[in-house]
Each structure stands twice: as structure tokens, then as C-alpha cells.
Design a protein around this motif. Structure first.
Motif, PDB file in Angstrom:
ATOM      1  N   PHE A  43       0.830  -1.207   0.000  1.00  0.00           N
ATOM      2  CA  PHE A  43       0.000   0.000   0.000  1.00  0.00           C
ATOM      3  C   PHE A  43       0.862   1.254   0.000  1.00  0.00           C
ATOM      4  N   TYR A  47       1.055   4.224  -2.849  1.00  0.00           N
ATOM      5  CA  TYR A  47       0.787   5.631  -2.516  1.00  0.00           C
ATOM      6  C   TYR A  47       1.963   6.507  -2.931  1.00  0.00           C
ATOM      7  N   TYR A  50       1.931   7.061  -6.661  1.00  0.00           N
ATOM      8  CA  TYR A  50       0.892   8.025  -7.040  1.00  0.00           C
ATOM      9  C   TYR A  50       1.367   9.455  -6.782  1.00  0.00           C
ATOM     10  N   ARG A  57       4.262  15.420 -12.734  1.00  0.00           N
ATOM     11  CA  ARG A  57       3.358  16.103 -13.649  1.00  0.00           C
ATOM     12  C   ARG A  57       3.380  17.613 -13.394  1.00  0.00           C
ATOM     13  N   LEU A  58       3.565  18.033 -12.132  1.00  0.00           N
ATOM     14  CA  LEU A  58       3.505  19.450 -11.784  1.00  0.00           C
ATOM     15  C   LEU A  58       4.892  20.103 -11.745  1.00  0.00           C
TER      16      LEU A  58
ATOM     17  N   LEU B  54      -2.174  23.589 -15.466  1.00  0.00           N
ATOM     18  CA  LEU B  54      -2.785  23.276 -14.170  1.00  0.00           C
ATOM     19  C   LEU B  54      -3.520  21.945 -14.242  1.00  0.00           C
ATOM     20  N   LEU B  55      -3.510  21.225 -13.152  1.00  0.00           N
ATOM     21  CA  LEU B  55      -4.253  19.965 -13.101  1.00  0.00           C
ATOM     22  C   LEU B  55      -5.723  20.294 -12.938  1.00  0.00           C
ATOM     23  N   ASN B  65      -8.941  10.824  -5.686  1.00  0.00           N
ATOM     24  CA  ASN B  65      -7.824  11.433  -4.971  1.00  0.00           C
ATOM     25  C   ASN B  65      -8.127  11.566  -3.491  1.00  0.00           C
ATOM     26  N   ILE B  68      -7.997   8.160  -1.786  1.00  0.00           N
ATOM     27  CA  ILE B  68      -6.610   7.709  -1.576  1.00  0.00           C
ATOM     28  C   ILE B  68      -5.999   8.425  -0.373  1.00  0.00           C
ATOM     29  N   THR B  69      -6.210   9.756  -0.319  1.00  0.00           N
ATOM     30  CA  THR B  69      -5.640  10.532   0.788  1.00  0.00           C
ATOM     31  C   THR B  69      -6.223  10.081   2.126  1.00  0.00           C
ATOM     32  N   ALA B  71      -7.481   7.134   2.850  1.00  0.00           N
ATOM     33  CA  ALA B  71      -6.967   5.798   3.166  1.00  0.00           C
ATOM     34  C   ALA B  71      -5.568   5.907   3.756  1.00  0.00           C
ATOM     35  N   TRP B  72      -4.778   6.801   3.167  1.00  0.00           N
ATOM     36  CA  TRP B  72      -3.403   7.002   3.652  1.00  0.00           C
ATOM     37  C   TRP B  72      -3.412   7.532   5.082  1.00  0.00           C
ATOM     38  N   TYR B  75      -4.364   4.816   7.485  1.00  0.00           N
ATOM     39  CA  TYR B  75      -3.233   3.882   7.601  1.00  0.00           C
ATOM     40  C   TYR B  75      -2.165   4.433   8.536  1.00  0.00           C
ATOM     41  N   LYS B  76      -1.804   5.717   8.307  1.00  0.00           N
ATOM     42  CA  LYS B  76      -0.759   6.347   9.117  1.00  0.00           C
ATOM     43  C   LYS B  76      -1.206   6.451  10.577  1.00  0.00           C
TER      44      LYS B  76
END
Lengths: 284, 144
Positions: A43, A47, A50, A57-58, B54-55, B65, B68-69, B71-72, B75-76
Motif C-alpha cells: 500500500f 501511494y 501516485y 506532472r507538476l 494546471l491539473l 484522490n 486515496i488521501t 486511506a493514507w 493507515y498512518k
């Protein structure tokens, strides 16, 4: 359930009364610290990948003119490796969006750069060249490709539990066999008048069973845990130290010893004993 | 001003000579190498024409996104909680052991608390990504 625990405690009380003072002993937690960094869980790896992709990309465009002066050989090599992206031609339809070229980079995507190498990869070589290359590679050739050592060692492949070179990414603990059970090395206080400090007791005991060719670092002279061994009527005080170099060579040929990780200790040690000291051992 | 330009025949001759040279395009002031270097350095630092687009994530990607954040973070948090629990247990067991030692044998307690100059061993290694050529040093000889 309550009756059982009551019984147990009564047994303990009876034992405590029936015998004299428990003997004080010192138990050594000798650990070999990890040599390489911890393995990244799946995991975490995903992460980090990602986040890394987002960061790339930035990123700003690489200022090529700053690092490679125009007209130099280095700049020419760099140009050969990094071809310009497809230019925006108003007469052409681009189904996936018009390219936006700035400083020879399509600013819609991440910029991938290739740098000139001092060697050729194995798949770039001709068969004839390949043989030649293997012969000519020397240790002190600065232009050679740097290949890191493997994270798994010979001891891992042979599953040699007595080797200090196994499981380089984990902390290993010294365990010795006592009769039929495995324990952490334990040294009882001599019954003379004079007392020996717990850490000296552990040190002398370690040298006695494992030879003097051990370089170790004792973190603290104070014990980090106490275990009441009701079976042998013993109080075991735990001393933590790290082995830095040298080897554990059993002085008694019949003695068996192992270097184990936390998970392996769980299967080797007595269940109750392990649960008591579990928090002292490192996960990594 | 007038005097200085037309002051001497020499100056007049030089002006006439330079005006004959034709330079195509916009004329730039000549830069000294040191100025050029500074301009180069600043151009590497400046953001002009170097920033990516720009994204702009669509709703689905935004939700991805965020998931994912989250979940992280979960986890932490679990990892830190586990670590803190272990630290607390370790602290309690040290405290417990020392109090026990004080009761059982005050002499040993004194010895354990005796001040001693300890030096951090230079041989201790920081873990690296890949092992050294010789993973473990076996030939250690104790100091006499």
C-alpha cells in the motif's frame, strides 16, 4: 472463568509464601539492528508511486540551456537522446487535444528526460560485443554500470537461522536453547555476598557462552522489563544491547542458538513468556 | 554636448565609420559575460514559460484522490497509534522494573543508576537501501 483465575492466583500466593526470596537474574536482549532499510509494504509503495507521478506532472520544465551550453558536445548528446515533442500544427487535427509546446516541452504532460550514459545496457549490445563487454568490465572502471548488491543474501536462500547475515531488513534477536525450550539468554546472580550489576552480569554471561569476539553496545544499565518466572522462582530483569560486529560462537559445543525476528520468536518461545516481552521487540 | 560630438575631426571620422555598418533585426545592448551569467541563472529560476498546465481533475478523479488521501491518513494513524501504545508499554515496563528492583535489591538499584560516561559506538550503521559488499563484520578482536 473467575474460579479458575482465583485458583491460579492462590497457587501463586502459596508459591510465594512457600519459598524464600526469588533469585535475581539478568536476561539479555541482544539484537542485530537492520543493515538495510525496511521493506516497503504494498500500500505504501502504491501511494508513493501516485504522489511521485503527481509531483512529476507538476514539475517545471527543465532549463536545458542552463545545464548544457549551446554548441557543446554534451548538448548535442542530450539533444540526440531527447527528441522534440510533436509540434502544434494548425493544419492537423489532434484527437487527444492540441499540444502546448513551451521550451520544447508539452506542458500538458510530465517531462521525461534521458541523460547520456557512460555504458551500454545489455539489450543495446551486439552479441559479439556482449562477450567482450563481460571480459572487459573491471571493478575500478569508473564508467561501469553500478549494480547494487542483492537485498537477499546466501543465508536467506539456505535459510540459515544461525547466520547474522539473514533478513538484513529486520532486527534479529539472539535466542538459545535451554533443555527443550527456547529462551533469551538468562544469567542468574551468583550467590556470593557481593552483588554484580545487572548489565555486567549480562556482559560476563554473554562472553562466557558466546566467546569474547563480540562487539556490542549496551544502551542502558537500567533494566527495561521484569519477568516473574514462577516456575524457576526467578526474577528476570531484561537488559537491552546491540551487537555491532563479531560473531556469537558458542563455547559449549552442544549449545544451540538462533538469530530470529519478532515473528519467529513468537513460534519458538513459550507463549506466556513471549506475550510478556512482546512490546520490547521491534516490528522492523 | 554638441561640442563634445563635433569637437574633433577624429570623432567625426569614427561616427561616420560606425554608421555605415548595417545590422539586421532589433539591436540588443551587448552584455558582459558576468551579466550574461546572471541573466542565465535568473532564467533558470524564473517561472516564465516553464510551468506545466494546471491539473484539472474531473469529479470522479477528485473523489478518487480524496479516497486515496483518506486511506493514507487512516493507515498512518493506525501505525502511529500502534507505535504510541508500544512506547507507553515500554515506559511502564521500565518504571515497573525499576520499582521492583528497588524493592528486591537496593544495591542492584544503586548500581543500575550509577552515572557512567557512555559513548555512541562509531561502528553502528545507518540502514541503507542495499547491503554493502560485506554485510557483516566478523573479524572483531576485543581490546586488551
Amino acid at each position: 472463568m473467575r474460579g479458575l483465575s482465583g485458583n491460579l492466583s492462590r497457587v501463586g500466593l502459596v508459591r510465594a509464601y512457600s519459598t524464600a526470596n526469588p533469585t535475581v537474574s539478568s536476561t539479555l536482549i541482544l539484537s542485530r539492528n537492520p543493515v538495510i532499510t525496511a521493506d516497503v509494504p504494498k500500500f505504501e509503495a502504491q501511494y508513493y508511486k501516485y504522489q511521485n507521478e503527481l509531483w512529476r506532472r507538476l514539475m517545471w520544465t527543465f532549463p536545458k540551456w542552463f545545464y548544457f551550453r549551446e554548441g557543446t558536445l554534451a548538448e548535442q548528446r542530450f539533444r540526440q537522446l531527447n527528441k522534440d515533442p510533436v509540434a502544434d500544427n494548425p493544419n492537423i487535427e489532434f484527437p487527444r487535444g492540441r499540444p502546448q509546446i513551451r521550451h520544447k516541452r508539452d506542458r500538458r504532460f510530465k517531462q521525461e528526460l534521458k541523460l547520456p550514459k557512460t555504458y551500454k545496457e545489455a539489450d543495446e549490445l551486439e552479441p559479439a560485443e556482449l562477450e567482450q563487454a563481460q571480459d572487459t568490465i573491471t571493478e575500478d572502471d569508473l564508467a561501469r554500470k553500478i549494480v547494487p548488491n542483492s537485498r537477499t543474501t546466501k543465508a536467506d536462500q539456505e535459510n540459515d537461522l544461525t547466520s547474522l547475515e539473514r533478513k538484513l531488513s529486520r532486527t534479529l534477536y539472539l535466542t538459545i536453547q535451554n533443555g527443550s525450550t527456547w529462551i533469551l539468554p538468562n544469567f542468574p546472580e551468583p550467590s556470593s555476598e557481593q552483588v554484580t550489576a545487572l548489565h555486567t552480569l549480562a556482559e560476563e554471561g554473554l562472553y562466557k557462552i558466546g566467546g569474547e569476539k563480540i562487539n556490542y553496545f549496551n544502551v542502558s544499565n537500567t533494566p527495561c522489563h521484569v519477568y516473574n518466572n514462577s516456575k524457576d522462582n526467578k526474577k528476570e530483569y531484561f537488559i537491552k544491547s546491540h551487537i555491532l560486529s563479531g560473531d556469537f560462537q558458542p563455547q559449549d559445543k552442544s549449545m544451540k542458538f538462533l538469530w530470529l525476528t519478532k515473528e519467529e520468536l513468537k513460534t519458538h518461545l513459550d507463549k506466556e513468556y513471549y506475550q510478556d516481552i512482546e512490546h520490547l521487540l521491534s516490528e522492523i | 554636448m554638441f561640442k563634445t560630438i563635433w569637437g574633433s575631426d577624429k570623432a567625426v571620422a569614427s561616427v561616420a565609420a560606425t554608421s555605415k555598418i548595417f545590422i539586421r533585426g532589433k539591436q540588443k545592448a551587448a552584455m558582459t559575460p558576468s551579466t550574461q551569467r546572471i541573466v542565465n541563472q535568473l532564467s533558470a529560476l524564473s517561472a516564465s514559460r516553464k510551468q506545466p498546465k494546471l491539473l484539472s481533475l474531473c469529479n470522479e478523479d477528485l473523489i478518487k484522490n480524496r479516497t486515496i488521501t483518506n486511506a493514507w491518513n487512516v493507515y498512518k494513524r493506525k501505525l502511529f497509534q500502534k507505535r504510541d501504545e508500544q512506547f507507553e508499554k515500554q515506559y511502564n515496563s521500565i518504571k515497573n522494573a525499576m520499582e521492583d528492583l528497588k524493592q528486591t535489591s537496593p544495591e542492584l538499584f544503586e548500581l543500575a543508576n550509577a552515572k557512567e560516561q557512555k559513548r555512541f559506538p562509531l561502528e553502528m550503521r545507518i540502514p541503507t537501501d542495499f547491503p554493502p559488499n560485506q554485510p557483516w563484520v566478523y573479524n572483531y578482536a576485543p581490546k586488551k
